[in-house]
Scaffold this active site. Sequence first.
Site, PDB file in Angstrom:
ATOM      1  N   LYS A   1      21.199   8.575  32.136  1.00  0.00           N
ATOM      2  CA  LYS A   1      20.625   7.867  30.989  1.00  0.00           C
ATOM      3  C   LYS A   1      19.107   8.097  30.889  1.00  0.00           C
ATOM      4  CE  LYS A   1      24.207   4.248  31.007  1.00  0.00           C
ATOM      5  NZ  LYS A   1      24.463   2.784  30.914  1.00  0.00           N
TER       6      LYS A   1
ATOM      7  N   TYR B   1      29.632   4.254  22.306  1.00  0.00           N
ATOM      8  CA  TYR B   1      29.818   2.898  22.822  1.00  0.00           C
ATOM      9  C   TYR B   1      30.509   1.976  21.809  1.00  0.00           C
ATOM     10  CZ  TYR B   1      27.297   3.512  27.254  1.00  0.00           C
ATOM     11  OH  TYR B   1      26.931   3.885  28.532  1.00  0.00           O
TER      12      TYR B   1
ATOM     13  N   ARG C   1      32.996   6.307  39.872  1.00  0.00           N
ATOM     14  CA  ARG C   1      32.681   4.881  39.683  1.00  0.00           C
ATOM     15  C   ARG C   1      32.137   4.298  40.994  1.00  0.00           C
ATOM     16  NH1 ARG C   1      32.479   2.818  34.482  1.00  0.00           N
ATOM     17  NH2 ARG C   1      32.812   0.788  35.444  1.00  0.00           N
TER      18      ARG C   1
ATOM     19  N   ASN D   1      20.561   1.193  33.593  1.00  0.00           N
ATOM     20  CA  ASN D   1      21.259   1.347  34.874  1.00  0.00           C
ATOM     21  C   ASN D   1      21.585   2.798  35.207  1.00  0.00           C
ATOM     22  OD1 ASN D   1      23.331   1.629  33.076  1.00  0.00           O
ATOM     23  ND2 ASN D   1      24.625   0.027  33.942  1.00  0.00           N
TER      24      ASN D   1
ATOM     25  N   HIS E   1      26.163   6.673  33.457  1.00  0.00           N
ATOM     26  CA  HIS E   1      27.469   6.248  32.931  1.00  0.00           C
ATOM     27  C   HIS E   1      28.553   7.088  33.585  1.00  0.00           C
ATOM     28  CE1 HIS E   1      30.826   5.717  30.095  1.00  0.00           C
ATOM     29  NE2 HIS E   1      30.966   7.030  30.179  1.00  0.00           N
TER      30      HIS E   1
ATOM     31  N   GLU F   1      35.722  11.437  26.001  1.00  0.00           N
ATOM     32  CA  GLU F   1      34.263  11.562  26.139  1.00  0.00           C
ATOM     33  C   GLU F   1      33.849  13.009  26.410  1.00  0.00           C
ATOM     34  OE1 GLU F   1      33.724   6.971  27.771  1.00  0.00           O
ATOM     35  OE2 GLU F   1      33.309   8.628  29.143  1.00  0.00           O
TER      36      GLU F   1
END
Length: 140
Positions: free
Chosen positions: A11, A51, A87, A114, A117, A128
């Site tokens: 990000k 999103y 993850r 954060n 993603h 995606e």
Amino acid sequence: MAIERTFSILKPDATRRNLTGAINALIEKAGLRIVAQKRVQMTRAQAETFYAVHKERPFFGELVGTMIAGPVVVQVLEGEDAIKTYRGVLGATDPAKADPGTIRKEHALSVGENSAHGSDALDTAAIEIAQWFSGNEIVG
Ligand code: ADP
């Protein structure tokens, strides 16, 4: 375990602080292979589409603003159980709750900023990936 592909975004808070290499090192240390990668500036429309699942959430405006605040690095990661593995490398959404050694614990600034993603399931990963990469850009 199955070899999977997952979609990742480094990000704007990460690219701004020159953390692409540091985050990629954590990704590769976890056994995931970066099989596609490019740096792009998301448009507002692209961020809203990406999103869309969160569009009714109170933080949607902030989330879209954060994602277009600067360039991002979009990636395809490949490896055993890649969705779950990545993850795990990311850590909890809120960096204060993330485990030591995870991307978010080590690098994230806040829930909003954060740092990265990762797709949450195989079907969303496929959607995606297709949104950001054509087949010949992915080299396994
Ligand atoms: P994850 O990215 O861990 O899959 P979610 O899909 O729940 O988390 O949320 C998407 C992104 O929206 C998060 O990574 C985070 O940047 C942002 N977000 C989630 N909850 C909040 C919140 N309460 N306030 C601000 N931003 C949030």
